[in-house]
Structure formats: C-alpha cells, structure tokens
Design an enzyme around this catalytic site. Structure first.
Site, PDB file in Angstrom:
ATOM      1  N   LYS A 157     -25.249  86.596  32.908  1.00 44.37           N
ATOM      2  CA  LYS A 157     -25.357  86.274  31.494  1.00 44.37           C
ATOM      3  C   LYS A 157     -24.490  85.083  31.141  1.00 44.37           C
ATOM      4  CE  LYS A 157     -26.235  90.787  29.333  1.00 44.37           C
ATOM      5  NZ  LYS A 157     -25.698  91.724  28.315  1.00 44.37           N
ATOM      6  N   GLY A 164     -31.349  85.607  24.808  1.00 48.03           N
ATOM      7  CA  GLY A 164     -31.880  85.718  26.162  1.00 48.03           C
ATOM      8  C   GLY A 164     -31.730  84.468  26.990  1.00 48.03           C
ATOM      9  N   ARG A 296     -22.523  85.415  13.939  1.00 48.42           N
ATOM     10  CA  ARG A 296     -23.401  84.619  13.075  1.00 48.42           C
ATOM     11  C   ARG A 296     -24.404  85.550  12.414  1.00 48.42           C
ATOM     12  NH1 ARG A 296     -27.989  84.943  16.205  1.00 48.42           N
ATOM     13  NH2 ARG A 296     -27.665  84.977  18.458  1.00 48.42           N
TER      14      ARG A 296
END
Length: 688
Positions: A157, A164, A296
């Site tokens: 990741k 994604g 956010r």
C-alpha cells in the site's frame, strides 16, 4: 470570518463545494488546467485562474501556483476537495504561511495521521486494533523480508493518498518485486510519494469507515459509519450508510475508537477513519482492525449527508472559520438508508479499462445536485453533454445518490435510476452497476457480502441482453436516421417503453451522409427481402444482422448472438423502459443501463489485419508511456509484460499477444502516446 474561498480542485467536488459556499454568501474562485478551460466548475465560479498544462503535476499538484492564485484573487481560504493536494501537509502549511485559512486539518495532523504507517502507530497507542504489517525501511530487501515475515498473501500500500492507488495484492514471493515496482510508480504519479507499507490480507473483510469531525475548541464527534465493501481493484464502487447488518455493540466500539483516535492528535476538520471487519459479518464478536485515516472529505460523503440531514461542507467552512461544531454528539441522528454509486468512464468488459471521448448523451432521470427534482435522489457531476472525458484525470464522471426509509427500498430506487440512466460516448459502468444492485448477494448483504464479492461474481454481473422491444426501437431509429428522416437532437420522446421516431422529412438531409433512399426501413416488409444484411457497429463491435419479415414479425439474427423475433407493432405493457437518442454520428439505444451505439461501420483495413495477426501492440488509451520493458531483438512469450501506459491515475500493462521477437519499439518511455499508437511491433519466431 470567511468571505471568499478558492477551491483547489476540479470536477464534481469543486461544484459541490461551490454550491454550499454560494448558499452561505461566500465568493468562489476556481482553478483550472488547459483540459478544463471550458469545464463546469470554471463557469460556475465567480472567478477562475488558469494554473497550467493538463497533466496534474503541471497544474493541480502545483502548490506555488494555487497559493499564488488565492493571493491574487483576494481569497481568504482554500478548500482542497479530495485527491490532488487534499492530504498534502506541505500544501496546508503553505496556505497558512500565506495568510490563508486551509479548510482541513493542520499540516501537523496530516503528518501524524495521513501516512498509513504513522497512523497505525498512533492507533496502537490509543488502544485501537490494527492490521499486522511492516512499515519500516524502504529498500527492496527490507520490504521483501517484511512480507515474508507477515506471510503471503500480502497487500502493498502507498502510505499517502487513497482511492486504491498504489495498492497491489501479492499472492506469492515470486510476484513481490514486480508488484512493488508498479505500486511505487503509481503512488509517485498519484500522490508524489512512492513510500509504501506491507500488510496482512484480512480474509473476507467488510470495509467500514466512520466519519469524524473536530473543531479548534477540542470537540470531536462522529457521524456514524459508511459501508464501502463493494469494491473492485481496491477501489470503492458502491457506498452506503448505515452499514447493512451492523450490530449496536460493534457500531459503538468502532465509532468510539474513531473519535478517540482523532482526539489523540487534536484533530480539526472532517476526517474518515477506516476499518476492516474480518469474516464478512458485523457481529459484536467479529475481529476488526484500523487500516488508515483519510484526513479530508471523502468522495462518498453525500450518503452521510442523506442519512443525517447535514451539510458536511458547511461544517467544514464553519470549523475553518474558527466556530465550534454546529451539533453535539447527542443531537446527531441517523434516519433511513442512503446508497451512492460511482458512475465511471470505463469498460467493465475490458477489465474496467478507462474510456475517453466526447459525451454524446448524458441523462439521469429525476436527479440533480440539490435534489430539487426528487429530494431522495442526488446527482453529483462535473460534466455535461458535449464535454470531453480526458485521459489526464480520474475516470469518475458522476455520483448518483439515493435515500429511502430502509435498505431494500434504497436498493430498488438506485437500481431503477441506473436502469433509466442514459450516458453515451465513452464506455461507462452503468449497466454493471445496475446488474450489481439487482444481484441477490448484494440485495441480501449476508454471507457473501465482502470485498471479494465483485471479483467472484464479475462474469455474472456483466451478463445482459437487449429486450426485443428495445432492439426493435433502436433499429427502427437507426433506419430512419440513416435515411435522413430524423433530426440529430440527442433526444426522443418515450411512450410505454417504445421510442417514437420522427418519420416526417427534415428541412434538409444533406447534413447526414446516410441520406439515401435504398428501401431500407423497418416496420413493414416492403422494400426488404429475406436475408438483407445491415452493416453497422453495436457498442464498437462490427455486426451485420440478417433482417427478414414474416407475417408482420421482424426476424433479426446475427452471428454475435443478437437474435430477435418480435412484432414491432406490439409493445408489452410491462416491458422495461428503454430510450433511443439520435446524434450526428448515429443512434444510441439504452436498455436497463446498457448503452449500445448503432453507427455506420467504419474501420481501417490495415489496422484490423495487423491487430488480428498479433503483429503489433497498441496503446489502449491516450496516456503516458511510463515503462518499456523489452528491447529490439528480444524473444518474448505470450502474456509477457512489454510496456506500461499510465492514464486516469491508473496503470495499463501491455502484454505480448503471442510468442515472437521484438521487431521495433514505437516510443521511448516518458512520452505521451495516443490511443491506438503502436508501442511494440513483433515478428514471428524464426524456425532456425
């Protein structure tokens, strides 16, 4: 007090922020790149500033240009939206240093929570369970050893950003190096940061996230959870609130953990704390893990707005202005069920490959941004009919959000809305989304409901066929269009599921290259002999259906599987509604989310022949050629990686269509290539 706000973003989120800002009496400033000169967010803003060329690294990711635009226009605040610089601590700091209010958390909070590795450490310290993983040194050997210690399968990741991007599932050690290279490259392109971590793959997870809000006065609340389990390629497809099957004890534990995490760093603004729940159910005993925090506003924030009745952007602006949160935790309630679908310019039949081009038709019945047409339905978009979907940005073109008293009614409402949605030009995922919403596993949201659902049922979710009534109406419209008997308006009235097609002469048919009187028409046998063929393409695929008539019934058969026996004069009262739209280039037929373009057959014989033989490998989309992995003279085997094209923030790996020898390389890595450009030419392997 805020008076003017610059939105450092584009598309539907820029428009979403502007609507609230204008309602609150704030001035608005848009920024735009070359590709967005005529975009809707530019037109809606009170002022607009050009900030550079189309690639995001030359415009929307340029901190200096955006801060300068805010200062030159007299803005006193900057809203980053989501994506681009929304989670960039340097950007937040630069805004504050320039005397601007940043509508979001501080740069310090972003550094603590925005990076997945640091956020996991903070979560551990706060007593929140985290997914086992490796977040250490970034050299290849250390990452490789970390993956081995965790045990395969693992997930690589990107520590920055989300959506994604920069994520790769690795099933075995042999595949680790290639996945690491690809994840780093995509992360650098999307977020300007190639740092990654490695995590254990949680088996059959549900993806649950909690919306939190904090203010400068030490208050932190949650606005319940959202379920983002329906994903493909680690990207969210459907989001809903509340999570189906969520038990009260688990909701209490997860929401309190999310609030505690935000409080531990003095979080200010909107944020989302994301969790995985193992095993596919949301029972009190189900193991669950913190995975990351998005510092956010989220793409899916409208579902929270629909169930709480709150305006989250207004909350953001209140907090940015220094005011306390509008409500205490006890006053925040959840009512009914909301679901959001992401409508994307992509082709589900080709691995969800992004699609570009001009939008010829764009209609979503009963939906608008503010819910004026239907308070239980919203459409969030930044494009309209006639706009171009470019290769430079994300493939999402709209979000469709519905609300109902309970989940079954919300699912039905969304399925019906998708079935009546008409988008043509670029390929879209509308039919796929509609099929998803009528799938039993999705509707029941029980044992099979986990993040692997779409991958397991992908083939079934792509199955669809035209109804006879829809196909007949489309072919009738095509026949009239070809003969110049219908105007290219992009619209056609619908009655009982059958399109009425104008049959009177137009003022002049000279605009239409198919203005001919060759006897081709539907609706009667005159002028049509048995076995007559019609050359056209349906959804880009060449077809030549054989048309005949018998006792007033149309018989249409094609080798592709399009077989219809139908009396066009009889419309079943319960036939699903379909729509026909005409444009200058042909006819579009919409049937339960399926968009089929009926257009004259045009093709380049040379390109068809060389593509069919496998002699060349072409760019599937306009984008940047980021890697060429072969050299002239090199032997390659079928499926071997040849090159990588990056477009719409995604990587497209080009593989060899057959065994062969590399005869020629069309371009060097690093250049922009057009869709259809020859990247690699192959020649057969010599028998010598």
């Amino acid at each position: 007090m805020l008076t003017k706000i610059l939105i450092a973003n584009r598309g539907e989120i820029a428009l979403r922020i502007m609507r609230t800002a204008k309602r609150l009496g704030l001035g608005t400033v848009a920024v735009y790149a070359d590709a967005d000169a005529d975009a809707m967010h530019v037109a809606m803003a009170d002022e607009a500033v050009h900030i550079g060329a189309s690639p995001a690294v030359e415009s929307y990711l340029r901190i200096d240009k955006i801060v300068d635009a805010a200062q030159r226009t007299g803005a006193d605040a900057v809203h980053p939206g989501y994506g681009f610089l929304a989670e960039n601590a340097e950007f937040a700091d630069a805004c504050v240093a320039a005397g601007l209010r940043f509508v979001g958390p501080s740069g310090a909070a972003m550094r603590k929570l925005g990076g997945k590795a640091d956020a996991k450490a903070i979560a551990r310290a706060a007593g929140v369970p985290v997914v086992p993983g490796y977040e250490g040194a970034q050299d290849d050997d250390a990452l490789r050893e970390g993956a081995a210690a965790i045990g395969y399968p693992v997930m690589i990741k990107a520590v920055s950003g989300g959506g994604g991007r920069g994520m790769r599932l690795v099933e075995s050690a042999d595949a680790f190096d290639a996945a690491l290279e690809s994840a780093r490259r995509e992360a650098a392109a999307s977020f300007g940061d190639a740092t990654v971590l490695v995590e254990k793959v949680v088996q059959r997870p549900r993806h649950i996230e909690v919306q939190v809000f904090g203010d400068e006065h030490g208050n932190v609340v949650h606005l319940f959870e959202r379920d983002c389990t329906l994903q493909r390629r680690n990207q969210k497809v459907i989001e809903e609130a509340p999570a189906p099957g969520m038990t009260a004890p688990l909701r209490e534990a997860m929401t309190q953990a999310a609030v505690a995490l935000a409080q531990s760093v003095g979080y200010v603004g909107a944020g989302t704390v994301e969790f995985l729940v193992e095993g596919g159910t949301l029972d009190a005993q189900s193991p669950w893990y913190f995975i990351e925090m998005n510092t956010r506003l989220q793409v899916e924030h409208p579902v929270t707005e629909m169930v709480t009745g709150l305006d989250l952007v207004a909350w953001q602006l209140d907090v940015a202005a220094g005011r306390p949160l509008p409500l205490e935790q006890s006053a925040i309630t959840c009512s009914g069920h909301a679901i959001e679908a992401r409508l994307c310019a992509e082709d589900p039949t080709q691995g969800f490959q992004p699609s570009i081009g001009r939008i010829e038709v764009f209609e979503v019945a009963g939906a608008d941004p503010d819910g004026r047409a239907d308070p239980a339905m919203r459409l969030e978009t930044g494009v309209a009919r006639g706009d171009e979907i470019s290769p430079f940005y994300d493939s999402m073109i709209a979000k469709l959000i519905v609300h109902a008293p309970a989940r079954p009614q919300a699912v039905d409402r969304l399925a019906d809305a998708l079935a009546q949605t008409c988008i043509a030009g670029p390929r879209t995922n509308v039919r796929f989304l509609r099929n998803l919403m009528v799938d039993d596993a999705v509707r029941e949201a029980r044992d099979a409901f986990d993040t692997g659902l779409i991958a397991r049922r992908l083939e079934m979710l792509g199955v669809s066929s035209l109804t006879p009534a829809a196909a007949t109406a489309g072919l009738q419209a095509y026949a009239d269009w070809r003969a110049g008997r219908v105007e290219a308006t992009g619209e056609s009235p619908i009655v009982h599921g059958v399109a009425r097609v104008a049959t009177g002469p137009v003022a002049s048919g000279s605009h239409n290259p198919w203005h001919v009187a060759d006897g081709f028409r539907l609706g009667a046998g005159a002028g049509i002999s048995d076995g007559q063929a019609m050359a056209l393409s349906a959804d880009g695929t060449p077809i030549t259906p054989q048309i005949s008539w018998s006792a007033g019934t149309l018989h249409l058969h094609d080798a592709s599987g399009l077989n219809i026996d139908h009396d066009p004069g009889v419309a079943a009262a319960n036939a699903p509604p379909h729509h026909v739209r005409t444009t200058a280039d042909g006819v579009y037929l919409f049937d339960r989310g399926w968009a089929v373009a009926l257009t004259p057959l045009h093709f380049d014989v040379d390109s068809v022949e060389d593509d069919a033989s496998g002699d060349v490998v072409r760019a599937p989309i306009t984008g940047k050629l980021v890697a060429v992995d072969v050299k002239p003279g090199q032997l390659v085997t079928r499926g071997e990686k040849l090159a990588v094209v990056e477009a719409m923030k995604m990587e497209h790996v080009l593989g060899a269509p057959r065994d062969g020898t590399v005869a020629q390389i069309g371009f060097e890595a690093g250049v922009q290539v057009s869709q259809g450009s020859v990247i690699v030419a192959l020649e057969p392997v010599s028998d010598d």
